[in-house]
Design an enzyme around this catalytic site. Structure first.
Site, PDB file in Angstrom:
ATOM      1  N   GLU A  58       0.873  -1.169   0.000  1.00 15.99           N
ATOM      2  CA  GLU A  58       0.000   0.000   0.000  1.00 15.99           C
ATOM      3  C   GLU A  58       0.914   1.224   0.000  1.00 15.99           C
ATOM      4  OE1 GLU A  58      -3.431   1.941   2.860  1.00 15.99           O
ATOM      5  OE2 GLU A  58      -2.719  -0.085   3.242  1.00 15.99           O
ATOM      6  N   ARG A 283       4.332 -12.592  10.039  1.00 17.30           N
ATOM      7  CA  ARG A 283       5.053 -11.374   9.704  1.00 17.30           C
ATOM      8  C   ARG A 283       6.338 -11.307  10.519  1.00 17.30           C
ATOM      9  NH1 ARG A 283       3.188  -6.228   9.961  1.00 17.30           N
ATOM     10  NH2 ARG A 283       1.295  -6.848   8.955  1.00 17.30           N
ATOM     11  N   LYS A 293       3.748   0.953   9.747  1.00 17.88           N
ATOM     12  CA  LYS A 293       3.997   2.179   8.988  1.00 17.88           C
ATOM     13  C   LYS A 293       3.418   3.395   9.701  1.00 17.88           C
ATOM     14  CE  LYS A 293       2.708   0.229   5.092  1.00 17.88           C
ATOM     15  NZ  LYS A 293       2.175   0.074   3.736  1.00 17.88           N
TER      16      LYS A 293
HETATM   17  P1  ATP Z   1       2.024  -2.026   8.120  1.00 15.60           P
HETATM   18  O1  ATP Z   1       1.238  -2.753   9.158  1.00 15.60           O
HETATM   19  O2  ATP Z   1       3.466  -1.857   8.443  1.00 15.60           O
HETATM   20  O3  ATP Z   1       1.384  -0.758   7.677  1.00 15.60           O
HETATM   21  P2  ATP Z   1       0.946  -3.395   5.869  1.00 15.60           P
HETATM   22  O4  ATP Z   1       0.769  -4.859   5.927  1.00 15.60           O
HETATM   23  O5  ATP Z   1      -0.249  -2.535   5.958  1.00 15.60           O
HETATM   24  O6  ATP Z   1       2.077  -3.010   6.888  1.00 15.60           O
HETATM   25  P3  ATP Z   1       1.389  -3.266   3.093  1.00 15.60           P
HETATM   26  O7  ATP Z   1       1.972  -2.164   2.298  1.00 15.60           O
HETATM   27  O8  ATP Z   1      -0.038  -3.572   2.922  1.00 15.60           O
HETATM   28  O9  ATP Z   1       1.731  -2.960   4.589  1.00 15.60           O
HETATM   29  O10 ATP Z   1       2.251  -4.575   2.901  1.00 15.60           O
HETATM   30  C1  ATP Z   1       2.607  -5.107   1.661  1.00 15.60           C
HETATM   31  C2  ATP Z   1       2.940  -6.555   1.829  1.00 15.60           C
HETATM   32  O11 ATP Z   1       4.004  -6.697   2.768  1.00 15.60           O
HETATM   33  C3  ATP Z   1       1.766  -7.320   2.379  1.00 15.60           C
HETATM   34  O12 ATP Z   1       1.631  -8.511   1.631  1.00 15.60           O
HETATM   35  C4  ATP Z   1       2.124  -7.606   3.796  1.00 15.60           C
HETATM   36  O13 ATP Z   1       1.598  -8.810   4.203  1.00 15.60           O
HETATM   37  C5  ATP Z   1       3.647  -7.622   3.757  1.00 15.60           C
HETATM   38  N1  ATP Z   1       4.193  -7.196   5.051  1.00 15.60           N
HETATM   39  C6  ATP Z   1       3.967  -6.046   5.695  1.00 15.60           C
HETATM   40  N2  ATP Z   1       4.592  -6.025   6.894  1.00 15.60           N
HETATM   41  C7  ATP Z   1       5.252  -7.203   6.990  1.00 15.60           C
HETATM   42  C8  ATP Z   1       6.077  -7.805   7.979  1.00 15.60           C
HETATM   43  N3  ATP Z   1       6.352  -7.179   9.124  1.00 15.60           N
HETATM   44  N4  ATP Z   1       6.573  -9.031   7.742  1.00 15.60           N
HETATM   45  C9  ATP Z   1       6.296  -9.665   6.584  1.00 15.60           C
HETATM   46  N5  ATP Z   1       5.535  -9.167   5.623  1.00 15.60           N
HETATM   47  C10 ATP Z   1       5.005  -7.955   5.807  1.00 15.60           C
HETATM   48 MG    MG Z   2      -1.851  -3.027   4.375  1.00 15.62          MG
END
Ligand code: ATP
Ligand code: MG
Length: 582
Positions: A58, A283, A293
């Protein structure tokens, strides 16, 4: 936490794109449960031998080391199985500054060593089709326009122990729903007034299945579609449909989405379109680090760090600026493995990976971080000897340089002690040490500031017979110190870092900012480097003997004013833990 499968020196996967050809043994990533699913799918010919993954960030922040795990997993699985991996921006939530995030994400994925070819997509590419599919759901009697407010929807939803209540708008006719949905699209209602909901089951034990919202009214300019849309699809709806449209085979996401899988499947089955398979993994969490984020953005916006690329940030851009290599990050992602249950990985393991990578790769040079003047009284004034010194004895290919040796030198303040404790093997009155690559010296006296007692100068004599490499140089002394020539030294600023947080798990605190480490950055502004470092290029990396691994800062360093970041100190706590566990 996965146990590291590799040790220093074993064949490493240096080129992620060529993993299949170069991997000498299955790594943690190769032997993971997702690969097992893929192997099974190959056997049953589920996708006609295809493997097609995607990385779906995202664009609402910069990528962090957790994303690196997902990137390595998605691109790595595709590469290893002769498949493809798409980069897809999940931009269903219009927000400002997204273009900056999109650009940074592309840069970071490329820097990590991965290539999406011509397959860069945006969920917003599918807004028209998502709208058409929503209309189809309405026509199938599987979606309805609901006038409940957000609070009411929440209230009606029930809890884990109580079933939900059906919305009074649930049984609107298809015609009325089609009409209202179109008018939502046309901007006839204010933001938040109405939503489109999937018609599933208000008594489902899975809250995600209790008629989730799939479209909302939102007047916001989208970074790609501008003001064309006044309604936006929700992630839980847009994601499976995007996967399906791209022909994704294995849609890999983090564990929080496990409960969303029935919904993921429901949309694709109800629409009767190609079914991708959602697979969840744990994760990455790291000690002394926050990964969300939202929290990282707070640190940036409140000026607690200098930006998303502050070298203390767990972002890819922060790690890059700090001096981490893509190889070290990929190695780390392999070592941690892929699991089905959440855990916290020791940040010492990440630090171990960069040391392991840089150990043989970079020159070992001398830099004095907190200088103390040392004068060799029996060394001729004005004389300069050029002493040959290898850059890295473990990697002769890096060559050597000449070190100028002179009467006036600088050593590290902490390498001298006037009244040493027992077993102090550095310099103290009357004692001998070796100066690295040079001579054995003996301390003959010192000059102190009369008022403060501060040691201003250390006076020594040297033994001309003990030059490094000469026959007499084998004489044993207990300590070896690094040094620089006073008249040749290059001034520099050096930034030392510690963890941003004092607690292992800042997320456990009520306010994660309450455990910020006030000493996470130390700026040393009067460091002195050996001559060969003059003009060091931004981004170049070195080992400073005894002080750690360092990288020339890519933002603040200039030819005339060098700035170095310490990547890690030399002491490897992770290696120690591993040894103790054996
Ligand atoms: P955040 O909670 O940090 O905002 P998010 O999951 O909303 O993270 P996205 O941009 O949607 O962030 O993530 C893109 C991809 O990265 C998704 O498939 C998500 O599952 C993966 N991802 C995000 N954070 C992690 C993590 N800590 N470990 C492994 N994969 C991750
Ligand atoms: Mg997300």
């Amino acid at each position: 936490m996965g146990t590291p499968k590799r040790e220093t020196g074993k064949a490493k996967q240096k080129d992620a794109g060529q993993a299949r050809e170069t991997a000498a043994e299955p790594s943690a990533l190769e032997a993971n449960f997702i690969q097992n699913i893929i192997n099974e799918d190959f056997k049953t010919n589920k996708y006609n031998g295809r493997v097609h993954t995607r990385f779906p960030p995202e664009p609402n922040g910069y990528l962090h080391i957790g994303h690196a795990k997902s990137i390595c997993l998605n691109f790595g699985l595709a590469a290893r199985n002769g498949g493809l991996c798409n980069l897809r921006f999940d931009d269903t939530n219009p927000a400002r500054e997204e273009v900056e995030y999109v650009d940074s994400i592309k840069e970071d994925v490329r820097w990590l060593g991965f290539d999406w070819g011509d397959r860069m997509f945006y969920a917003s590419d599918y807004f028209d089709r998502l709208y058409d599919f929503a209309v189809e759901l309405i026509k199938k009697g599987k979606a309805y326009v609901c006038d409940l407010s957000a609070e009411e929807i929440k209230e009606y939803r029930g809890t884990l122990t109580e079933p939900g209540k059906e919305s009074p708008y649930r049984n609107r006719s298809v015609e009325e729903n089609l009409d209202l949905f179109e008018r939502m699209k046309n901007g006839e209602f204010p933001d938040g007034k109405r939503v489109l909901r999937a018609k599933i089951d208000m008594s489902s034990p899975n809250l995600n299945m209790r008629d989730p919202v799939i479209y909302r009214i939102l007047r916001a300019t989208h970074h790609r579609t501008g003001d064309k849309w006044l309604i936006y699809p929700m992630y839980d709806y847009a994601h499976p449909v995007s996967d399906s449209l791209e022909g994704i085979t294995h849609s890999i996401c983090t564990l929080e989405f496990e409960d969303h899988r029935p919904l993921y499947d429901w949309f694709l089955d109800t629409l009767g379109i190609y079914r991708s398979q959602q697979i969840e993994f744990a994760r990455l969490n790291l000690t002394y680090t926050v990964m969300s984020k939202r929290k990282l953005r707070m640190l940036v916006e409140e000026g607690i760090v200098s930006g998303w690329d502050d070298p203390r940030m767990p972002t890819i851009s922060g790690l890059r600026r700090r001096g981490y290599t893509p190889e070290a990050i990929r190695d780390f992602c392999e070592r941690i493995g892929v699991a089905k249950s959440n855990s916290i990985v020791d940040i010492a393991m990440l630090e171990h990976c960069i040391r392991d990578d840089l150990n043989l790769r970079v020159p070992r040079v001398m830099a004095v971080l907190r200088p103390l003047k040392l004068i060799i009284d029996n060394y001729p004034e004005g004389q300069v000897e050029e002493l040959e010194a290898e850059y890295n004895p473990e990697n002769p290919a890096l060559g050597s340089r000449k070190l100028p040796f002179t009467r006036e030198l600088y050593i590290e303040q902490e390498d001298f002690c006037e009244n040493p404790p027992k077993k102090y093997f550095r310099l103290s009155p009357g004692q001998e040490v070796r100066l690295k690559n040079a001579y054995i010296i003996r301390c003959q006296g010192l000059v102190k500031d009369e008022k403060t007692g501060e040691v201003l100068e250390v006076h020594c004599s040297y033994d001309p017979e003990t030059r490094s490499g000469s026959a007499a140089s084998s004489r044993k002394v207990k300590g070896t110190l690094h040094w620089v020539s006073a008249s040749h030294a290059v001034p520099a600023e050096v930034r030392l870092y510690e963890h941003l947080f004092l607690k292992e798990n800042p997320d456990e605190e009520k306010d994660f900012k309450s455990c910020l480490n006030p000493d996470s950055l130390t700026r040393l502004t009067s460091c002195l480097l050996e001559r060969s470092l003059a003009g060091a290029e931004p981004g170049s990396r070195f080992q400073f003997l005894r002080n750690g691994y360092f990288c020339v800062d890519t933002v603040d360093s200039t030819k005339s004013r060098l700035v170095f970041n310490r990547i890690v100190p030399l002491k490897d706590t992770w290696a120690k833990i591993q040894k103790a566990n054996k």
